[in-house]
Design an enzyme around this catalytic site. Structure first.
Site, PDB file in Angstrom:
ATOM      1  N   ARG A  78       0.873  -1.180   0.000  1.00 38.10           N
ATOM      2  CA  ARG A  78       0.000   0.000   0.000  1.00 38.10           C
ATOM      3  C   ARG A  78       0.907   1.227   0.000  1.00 38.10           C
ATOM      4  NH1 ARG A  78      -2.153   0.381   5.420  1.00 38.10           N
ATOM      5  NH2 ARG A  78      -0.907   2.262   5.619  1.00 38.10           N
ATOM      6  N   HIS A  96      -3.603   4.229   4.844  1.00 31.58           N
ATOM      7  CA  HIS A  96      -4.693   3.233   4.923  1.00 31.58           C
ATOM      8  C   HIS A  96      -5.983   3.858   4.413  1.00 31.58           C
ATOM      9  CE1 HIS A  96      -7.762   0.644   6.623  1.00 31.58           C
ATOM     10  NE2 HIS A  96      -8.164   1.603   7.409  1.00 31.58           N
ATOM     11  N   TYR A 123       4.362   5.095  11.359  1.00 31.73           N
ATOM     12  CA  TYR A 123       4.705   3.685  11.566  1.00 31.73           C
ATOM     13  C   TYR A 123       5.587   3.059  10.489  1.00 31.73           C
ATOM     14  CZ  TYR A 123       0.443   3.313   8.682  1.00 31.73           C
ATOM     15  OH  TYR A 123      -0.507   3.456   7.710  1.00 31.73           O
TER      16      TYR A 123
END
Lengths: 365, 326
Positions: free
Chosen positions: A258, A262, A271
Site C-alpha cells: 500500500r 490506509h 509507523y
C-alpha cells in the site's frame, strides 16, 4: 517406532513479469492484445481516479476514502479471469476490480460521500457491495458458491478479495475450512499489502507466507508477485479453472504494497519509513506492465498520452455528474429496513418527514 | 385431530415446506443424521439428503455467513444455532451483514433466512443454555424476531418465517418443546409475522407475554379470574420485532391496565419497550402504572438456583392483582 513423515508441504511463488517488465516467456499467460489493453486501462484509470479522489477528499469534497495506489495489479488482474456470471465479493480497497466489474466511478464518489446508492452496481448484479468488517465477506463467498453448486450452475465461481489483516480474523479461517469441506468453487485472494493500518505483517502472523495457511485446510495455496498483473492473472485463472472443474477452493496470496495511507484519516509516517516506501516504488505494477506492453509492440507513448487524456475526461465527467446531482431523498433508509411494510417503521417515517418539513419551514434545512 | 408437541409441530413444518419448496435448506451443527440435539430436524436428512440438510463445521459465524451468501443467491436457508448461548459467535454476521444487506444495497440484495435457536430456562441445563436474550436481536434494525409459545403456533410461524423476505431470528422456548401437546389446525391457525395473538379477550386488564412464560401467564390469569371475577385480556406477542403496537395499544386503551411478563432480565428488555409504547400512545387511558414481571438483572444462575430467579405463576398472579386493585 521411528518418527515418520506422513506428508510434505511446500509453497510455490509465481513471478512472470520482473520489475523491469521483462517477461518469463515460459510462464507468460495466453492473453489477447485486447485483454492486455483492457487490464492496463483499468489499472491506469484506477490509479488516476484514486489520485483524484484523494485530492477531492483533501479539498473537503469527499469523505474518508481507502486509498489504492500500488495495488492495481492485484485488484484488476483477477477480474480478467472471471465471467460476468461469476460472483465478486470484495473488501474496500479494490477500486480497480470494481471498475473492471462495470461499477462506475460515480459509484465510488457517491459511496465515499455517504450515499449507499453508490453500492449499487447497475452493470453487474453479481458484485456484492464493499465489506468493511475484515473477513466478514468470506463466508458470504462460500454461501454464494454453495448456492451455485446447489442450483447446478456448474459454471459459476466466486472470487473473494481481502487483505493481510483479515487473515487473523476467525471468519477467514472459518470460511476457508467451510469452503474446503464443501468443495465450494471459491477463489480466496489475499492482497498482502504488508500493513493493516499501522500493524505490520510480522505482528499479524508468524507464518512465513499467508499462502501456506491453505495447507491447514487441505486446499491449494500459492504466493504470487502481487505487483505483476500477469502472475496474479495466471494464478487466479488456474484457480478459477479448478473451481469450474469442481476441484474446490484455492488461496492466493498476492504480495503487494500500500503506497499511501490506509485511509485519508491515517498518517503512515507514524509507523513506516520513507526508505521502505521508496523500495516499493521500484516495483510499481503500472510501470512494469507498460514496459511489457511496449516490448510486445502493442503500446507506445502516443497511446499512453491518449489513454491518460481519456481517463482524465472520464474522471472529470464522473466528478461533474456527482457534484451536480440532486441529493437522494432523506427517507430512503425507511424503504429498506424490511421487505414488508411495517407499521412501526412507517409511523417513524411519518414523524421523521414531519420533523423535516417543520425544519424546512423554519429554514433549518 | 391428533395432538402434537412443539418439536413435532416445528419438524412437520420443516418437512412440509422442504417438500414443496426446493430452495429451502437446513444447515447447522448436528442437524443432519442426528436430527438436531432436540430432534427438530429429525428425518429431514433421510428424506432430503445431504445437499439440503447440511451438517456443518462448528463455526457459528461461518454458518450464518454462508447462509447469507446462499440467501443472496436465491436460496432460503434455515439455520440452527444449537443453543442460543452459542449464537453470539455469529452476532456480527447478523448485525453487520444479514440485517444491513438490503439497506446497504438499496434493495438489490436481500437475505431471506431463518436462524432458529432454542432458548430460555427451566430445563436444568449447563451454563449458556438458559438465557433469554431476544432483545439483542430485536435491537437490530432489519431483523425480525419471532417467538412461538405453543405447538399450535410454532409450526405455522416457522413456515411464515421461512417465507418472509427478511432475516428472522426464530427463538424456540425449549421448556415448551415437549411439555404439552395441542392440536395444530393449519387452516384455522393463520399466524403471521408481526401479528400478536389475542389469546383471551377481556375488559379489566391486559396481560402481555411470549414464549414459555405464556403457559405460566395463562395459569396465573385463570387463578385471578377464579378469585376475583376480573376479565383479563391476554396477548401472546409472538413477534418481538417489529412489534404489533396496534394490538397492544387497542387492548390497553380498552382495559386501562397492563402487566407485561418476560422471562428475560428486567432492564432494557421487550417489557420496557412495551411500556414505552403504551406511554406514547395510551398514557391517558391508564388507571394504574404498568407492571412488569421479569428476571433480575443477574447472570442467569445454574439450575440449582434457577427456580428462585425465573418469574413464577405466583409473581404474575400478584402483579395482576396489585395492578387491578391499584
Amino acid at each position: 517406532m521411528p518418527l515418520k513423515t506422513i506428508d510434505d508441504f511446500s509453497i510455490k511463488q509465481l513471478h512472470i513479469l520482473d520489475e523491469n517488465g521483462k517477461v518469463d516467456s515460459d510462464l507468460e499467460p495466453d492473453l489477447s492484445k485486447d485483454d492486455l489493453k483492457k487490464l492496463y486501462l483499468a489499472m491506469t484509470l484506477s490509479r488516476m481516479a484514486d489520485a483524484r479522489m484523494l485530492n477531492l477528499q483533501r479539498q473537503g469534497r469527499l469523505g474518508t476514502i481507502p486509498v489504492n495506489k500500488g495495488q492495481e495489479a492485484a485488484s484488476c488482474a483477477p477480474i480478467l479471469a472471471l465471467k460476468e456470471t461469476d460472483w465478486f465479493v470484495g473488501s474496500y480497497r479494490e477500486l480497480g476490480a470494481r471498475l473492471m466489474r462495470g461499477e462506475t466511478l460515480e459509484n465510488s464518489l457517491l459511496l465515499f460521500n455517504g450515499w449507499e446508492e453508490g453500492n449499487v452496481n447497475e452493470n453487474n448484479d453479481r458484485t456484492l457491495p464493499i465489506s468493511i468488517v475484515l473477513a466478514s465477506q468470506l463466508p458470504h463467498a462460500v454461501g454464494l458458491a454453495y448456492a451455485s453448486q446447489y442450483k447446478g450452475e456448474k459454471d459459476t465461481v466466486v472470487l473473494a478479495i481481502f487483505g493481510d489483516g483479515a487473515t487473523s480474523e476467525g471468519d477467514f479461517h472459518e470460511a476457508l475450512n467451510f469452503a474446503a469441506v464443501l468443495n465450494a468453487p471459491v477463489i480466496f485472494l489475499c492482497q498482502n499489502n504488508q500493513y493493516a493500518i499501522s500493524t505490520p505483517l510480522k505482528i499479524q502472523t508468524k507464518s512465513r507466507t499467508i499462502a501456506q495457511k491453505a495447507l491447514a485446510y487441505g486446499i491449494p495455496g500459492i504466493q504470487v508477485d502481487g505487483n505483476d498483473a500477469l502472475s496474479v492473472y495466471q494464478a487466479v485463472k488456474e484457480a478459477v479453472d479448478r473451481a469450474r472443474a469442481d476441484e474446490g477452493p484455492t488461496l492466493i496470496e498476492a504480495v503487494t504494497f500500500r503506497m499511501l495511507m490506509h485511509t485519508t484519516a491515517d498518517d503512515p509516517t507514524r509507523y513506516r519509513s520513507d526508505e521502505e516506501v521508496t523500495a516499493w516504488e521500484a516495483k510499481d505494477p503500472l510501470v512494469r506492465f507498460k514496459a511489457y506492453l511496449m516490448e510486445k509492440g502493442i503500446w507506445d507513448e502516443d497511446l499512453q498520452k491518449q489513454l491518460e487524456e481519456d481517463c482524465k475526461a472520464q474522471i472529470d465527467a464522473a466528478v461533474q455528474a456527482f457534484e451536480s446531482r440532486e441529493p437522494f431523498a432523506p427517507d430512503v433508509p425507511f424503504d429498506h429496513v424490511f421487505g414488508t411494510k411495517e407499521a412501526v417503521i412507517e409511523a417513524q417515517r411519518t414523524r421523521f418527514l414531519a420533523r423535516l418539513g417543520k425544519e424546512k419551514e423554519n429554514g433549518q434545512n | 385431530m391428533a395432538k402434537i408437541n412443539m418439536v413435532t409441530s416445528l419438524n412437520t413444518a420443516l418437512h412440509d415446506i422442504m417438500a414443496s419448496d426446493d430452495t429451502v435448506l437446513v444447515m447447522g451443527e448436528d442437524v443432519g443424521i442426528n436430527g438436531g440435539v432436540f430432534r427438530v430436524t429429525d428425518g429431514l436428512f433421510e428424506k432430503f439428503g445431504r445437499k439440503r440438510v447440511m451438517d456443518t463445521p462448528i463455526a457459528e459465524s461461518a454458518i450464518l455467513g454462508a447462509a447469507i451468501g446462499m440467501a443472496i443467491a436465491g436460496l432460503k436457508p434455515v439455520v440452527e444455532m444449537q443453543f442460543s448461548g452459542f449464537s453470539y459467535l455469529m452476532m456480527h454476521q447478523l448485525e453487520g451483514n444479514a440485517s444491513r444487506m438490503r439497506t446497504r444495497s438499496r434493495g438489490r440484495f436481500t437475505v431471506p433466512l431463518v436462524v432458529r435457536m432454542p432458548y430460555g430456562g427451566g430445563v436444568r441445563a449447563l451454563e449458556h443454555h438458559s438465557e433469554s436474550k431476544e432483545v439483542y436481536w430485536a435491537h437490530t434494525a432489519g431483523v425480525k424476531v419471532v417467538i412461538p409459545s405453543s405447538p399450535a403456533n410454532a409450526g405455522p410461524l416457522l413456515t411464515a418465517a421461512i417465507q418472509d423476505p427478511d432475516p428472522v431470528v426464530f427463538m424456540e422456548p425449549k421448556r415448551s418443546y415437549r411439555s404439552f401437546k395441542e392440536a395444530v389446525d393449519k387452516e384455522k391457525n393463520a399466524f403471521s409475522i408481526g401479528k400478536a395473538h389475542v389469546v383471551e379477550t377481556g375488559k379489566d386488564i391486559t396481560i402481555i407475554s411470549w414464549g414459555a412464560m405464556m403457559r405460566d401467564t395463562i395459569k396465573a390469569v385463570e387463578a385471578v379470574k377464579s378469585k376475583t371475577g376480573f376479565q383479563p385480556e391476554v396477548i401472546d406477542l409472538l413477534t418481538i420485532s417489529p412489534m404489533d403496537v396496534d394490538t397492544i395499544v387497542t387492548s390497553v386503551k380498552k382495559t386501562g391496565r397492563c402487566v407485561v411478563v418476560q422471562e428475560a432480565q428486567q432492564s432494557f428488555g421487550p417489557a420496557s419497550e412495551i411500556i414505552a409504547v403504551i406511554n406514547d400512545q395510551a398514557l391517558m387511558y391508564l388507571e394504574a402504572p404498568v407492571k412488569r414481571v421479569t428476571m433480575a438483572d443477574v447472570v442467569m444462575p445454574l439450575f440449582a438456583r434457577e427456580q428462585f430467579y425465573m418469574p413464577k405463576v405466583s409473581d404474575i398472579d400478584q402483579a395482576i392483582t396489585e395492578t387491578v386493585n391499584f
